[in-house]
Design an enzyme around this catalytic site. Structure first.
Site, PDB file in Angstrom:
ATOM      1  CB  ALA A 194      45.078  42.228  42.709  1.00 54.14           C
ATOM      2  CE1 TYR A 195      39.392  36.047  41.269  1.00 52.48           C
ATOM      3  CE2 TYR A 195      40.821  34.480  40.160  1.00 52.48           C
ATOM      4  CZ  TYR A 195      39.695  34.719  40.874  1.00 52.48           C
ATOM      5  OH  TYR A 195      38.702  33.959  40.583  1.00 52.48           O
ATOM      6  CB  ALA A 196      47.009  35.254  42.494  1.00 57.12           C
TER       7      ALA A 196
END
Length: 251
Positions: A153-155
């Site tokens: 999700a962060y990437a």
């Protein structure tokens, strides 16, 4: 005089960590900084620290997940200072889980605190950055560039930020606006907590950094942000600067 004398800067997530390091370094160079953070206590404490050097600097409490009201951040700053020179989109929250385990809530948190605020604040800031021929500094991550496990999700949100930054660099260059991206590795409070929890893993990661250490949020990351906010970087736009001790070498 300072490289950023009287430049008005907005920094999201500015109450501590990388955002706080950037804020402290920018006021040293003469900037007037408005830090935006959801944490009232740490935000006020950082504002006091900044005001000791730059009395006009301020703290704005805001929830970046409240997307409909993000424009009010820019309005408040321009109303107080009469202009905006630099927008630093630093804030981002996420949960570490495998792709298989990633939920809609995990995606909403990452995009809601990172991508969408970056996008909407850039839109709100544009008219004022046109007037000042200003700068936007956004944040990427090695998690996106290298595809780190448990960082889906962060990437995804970080790479989306890189994408819109390049589009903005192309669209806004005609207005004299520079848009660049910092991808840091820094000894932030989060990293320090991780070092205490998993010291062996921390040391293993540190030892893989060619320069042999995590960056200092102020001396290393903050100085690069000052450069990107200053006239020294006027012919750089659309670039991802890897401020990570050589961990990822783009080619």
């Amino acid at each position: 005089m300072g490289k950023l004398k009287d430049k008005v800067v907005i920094i999201t997530g500015g109450a501590g960590g990388i955002g706080g390091g950037i804020a402290k370094e920018m006021v040293k160079e003469g900037a007037i900084v408005a830090i935006v953070d959801v944490n009232d206590e740490t935000g006020k404490a950082m504002a006091q620290e900044l005001q000791a050097i730059s009395p006009k600097s301020m703290f704005l409490k805001a929830d970046l997940m409240d997307h409909e009201n993000l424009g009010k951040i820019v309005e408040a700053v321009v109303s107080k200072y009469g202009k905006l020179d630099v927008l630093v989109n630093n804030a981002h929250a996420s949960k570490q889980v495998t792709l298989e385990e990633t939920t809609q809530a995990d995606l909403d948190l990452s995009f809601g605190t990172g991508f969408y605020p970056t996008f909407y604040l850039m839109q709100a800031a544009l008219p004022h950055l046109k007037e000042s021929k200003g700068n936007v500094i956004n944040f990427a991550s090695g998690a996106g560039l290298a595809g780190h496990e448990t960082q889906g999700a962060y990437a995804a949100a970080k790479e989306a930020i890189r994408g819109i930054s390049r589009v903005a660099a192309n669209e806004w260059g005609r207005f004299g606006i520079n848009v660049n991206i910092i991808s840091p590795i820094a000894d932030s409070p989060g990293v320090q907590a991780w070092a205490k929890a998993q010291p062996e893993y921390y040391e293993a990661v540190k030892n893989k950094i060619p320069l042999g250490r995590f960056g200092d949020v102020q001396a290393d990351i903050g100085r690069v942000a000052v450069f990107l906010a200053s006239d020294d970087s006027q012919y750089i736009t659309g670039q991802t600067l890897m401020v990570d001790g050589g961990s990822i070498m783009l080619h």
